[in-house]
Design an enzyme around this catalytic site. Structure first.
Site, PDB file in Angstrom:
ATOM      1  N   ARG A  51       0.802  -1.223   0.000  1.00  0.00           N
ATOM      2  CA  ARG A  51       0.000   0.000   0.000  1.00  0.00           C
ATOM      3  C   ARG A  51       0.835   1.273   0.000  1.00  0.00           C
ATOM      4  O   ARG A  51       0.546   2.210  -0.757  1.00  0.00           O
ATOM      5  CB  ARG A  51      -0.897   0.062   1.253  1.00  0.00           C
ATOM      6  N   THR A  52       1.814   1.351   0.869  1.00  0.00           N
ATOM      7  CA  THR A  52       2.527   2.625   1.034  1.00  0.00           C
ATOM      8  C   THR A  52       3.261   2.985  -0.246  1.00  0.00           C
ATOM      9  O   THR A  52       3.127   4.095  -0.766  1.00  0.00           O
ATOM     10  CB  THR A  52       3.500   2.535   2.226  1.00  0.00           C
ATOM     11  N   LYS A  80      25.610  -4.574  -1.873  1.00  0.00           N
ATOM     12  CA  LYS A  80      27.074  -4.718  -2.037  1.00  0.00           C
ATOM     13  C   LYS A  80      27.810  -4.067  -0.875  1.00  0.00           C
ATOM     14  O   LYS A  80      29.033  -4.012  -0.865  1.00  0.00           O
ATOM     15  CB  LYS A  80      27.525  -4.030  -3.333  1.00  0.00           C
ATOM     16  N   ARG A 101      11.365   3.785   3.186  1.00  0.00           N
ATOM     17  CA  ARG A 101      11.030   2.840   4.269  1.00  0.00           C
ATOM     18  C   ARG A 101      12.293   2.071   4.608  1.00  0.00           C
ATOM     19  O   ARG A 101      13.020   1.622   3.718  1.00  0.00           O
ATOM     20  CB  ARG A 101       9.932   1.869   3.819  1.00  0.00           C
ATOM     21  N   HIS A 129       5.217   5.946  11.369  1.00  0.00           N
ATOM     22  CA  HIS A 129       4.715   5.804   9.988  1.00  0.00           C
ATOM     23  C   HIS A 129       3.774   6.992   9.765  1.00  0.00           C
ATOM     24  O   HIS A 129       2.555   6.845   9.701  1.00  0.00           O
ATOM     25  CB  HIS A 129       3.995   4.463   9.853  1.00  0.00           C
TER      26      HIS A 129
HETATM   27  N1   CP Z   1      -0.052   0.115   5.838  1.00  0.00           N
HETATM   28  C1   CP Z   1       1.130  -0.221   5.299  1.00  0.00           C
HETATM   29  O1   CP Z   1       2.173   0.320   5.657  1.00  0.00           O
HETATM   30  O2   CP Z   1       1.051  -1.213   4.362  1.00  0.00           O
HETATM   31  P1   CP Z   1       2.268  -1.718   3.469  1.00  0.00           P
HETATM   32  O3   CP Z   1       3.253  -2.395   4.399  1.00  0.00           O
HETATM   33  O4   CP Z   1       1.666  -2.675   2.467  1.00  0.00           O
HETATM   34  O5   CP Z   1       2.900  -0.530   2.829  1.00  0.00           O
END
Ligand code: CP
Length: 302
Positions: A51-52, A80, A101, A129
């Protein structure tokens, strides 16, 4: 509004949050504004995501910008041995904005200090997040008509669940009442309880989900974060602690909405999807509008 990025939800004031939510609502009404023509955004995902990453990339594409990046660190030169510092220095030479991320808490803050362009934290370990929080707030406001005076029950992995940590902090401006429902092994960390105390937010810690179902406005379910456990035996002990089933929604408030950052595993049974109280797929859809708003505000475009 223009800023150096979004690393922690605490980077935003109440006014910033309300501004982003208004802009997100504008994008929901009119998603195709080409505000990012000529802009390039990097999505650097050192941890898996559906999603993110895809909602960020959808947001940029719908705004007329372009995306570079990787969805698997194994395909980057970090495999590497290249350091995060060198990776960020390089990528910030190429783009106008970095979305990252990373599994290590604090990695996004570090990247923001290295980078010559703004950095958006798309999740750093069990820490924060913040863009998930913006879509969570948007979803709460949209479904409840307000962010004020709500009873919010957070259920599941409150120890490692970074979405819980960010949301808990963001709601400080809106007079929430919290119920934290978890097994003893996955209780909300002490620093977030101190945060609640410091901000006069009432909270109760519980183990049984049944106790919060009749009183909640928002039921915020979470997955047990298998990837944060060092001992698989410990994960096995708690993985199936909660399963929300359709018949458990009898007697809940009419305005109750069930949120979940997703992915879900076993904590929400598939039959709950048929309930009008299940909002998690719409919640994920709202991620595009919220992220359009965050990106454009950081770049000073709205
Ligand atoms: N909600 C969320 O962070 O989903 P993903 O890990 O799929 O990005």
């Amino acid at each position: 509004m223009k800023s150096n990025g979004l690393v922690s939800i605490s980077d935003y004031s109440k006014d910033d949050i309300l501004h982003i939510l208004d802009v997100a609502a504008d994008f929901e009404k009119n998603p195709g504004r080409r505000l990012l023509e000529g802009k390039l955004v990097a999505t650097l995902f050192f941890e898996p995501s559906t999603r993110t990453r895809l909602s960020f990339e959808t947001a940029v594409n719908r705004l007329g910008g372009r995306v570079i990046g990787f969805s698997d660190a194994a395909t980057s030169s970090s495999s590497k041995g290249e350091t995060l510092k060198d990776t960020i220095k390089m990528v910030s030479n190429y783009v106008d904005l970095i979305v990252m991320r990373h599994p290590i808490e604090g990695a996004a803050r570090y990247a923001s200090e290295i980078s010559s362009v703004p950095v958006i934290n798309a999740g750093d370990g069990a820490n924060q997040h913040p863009t998930q929080t913006m879509l969570d707030l948007y979803s709460i406001k949209k479904t409840q008509g307000t962010l004020e005076n709500l009873t919010i029950s957070m259920v599941g992995d409150l120890k490692y669940g970074r979405t819980v940590h960010s949301l808990l902090m963001a709601m400080q401006y809106f007079n929430p009442t919290y119920y934290f429902v978890s097994p003893p092994e996955l209780k909300i960390p002490a620093r977030y309880k101190f945060f609640c105390r410091d901000h006069g937010i009432p909270y109760t810690e519980l183990e049984k989900i049944e106790d919060v179902l009749p009183i909640s406005d928002i039921l915020y379910m979470t997955r047990v974060q298998q990837e944060r456990f060092t001992d698989p035996v410990e994960y096995e002990k708690v993985r199936n602690t909660y399963t929300l089933k359709l018949d458990m929604l009898d007697g809940t408030k009419d305005n109750l909405k069930i949120l979940h950052p997703l992915p879900r595993i076993t904590e929400i049974s598939q039959d709950v999807d048929t309930s009008p109280k299940a909002y998690y797929f719409e919640q994920a859809r709202n991620g595009v509008f919220a992220r359009q708003a965050v990106i454009c505000s950081i770049l000073g475009l709205v």
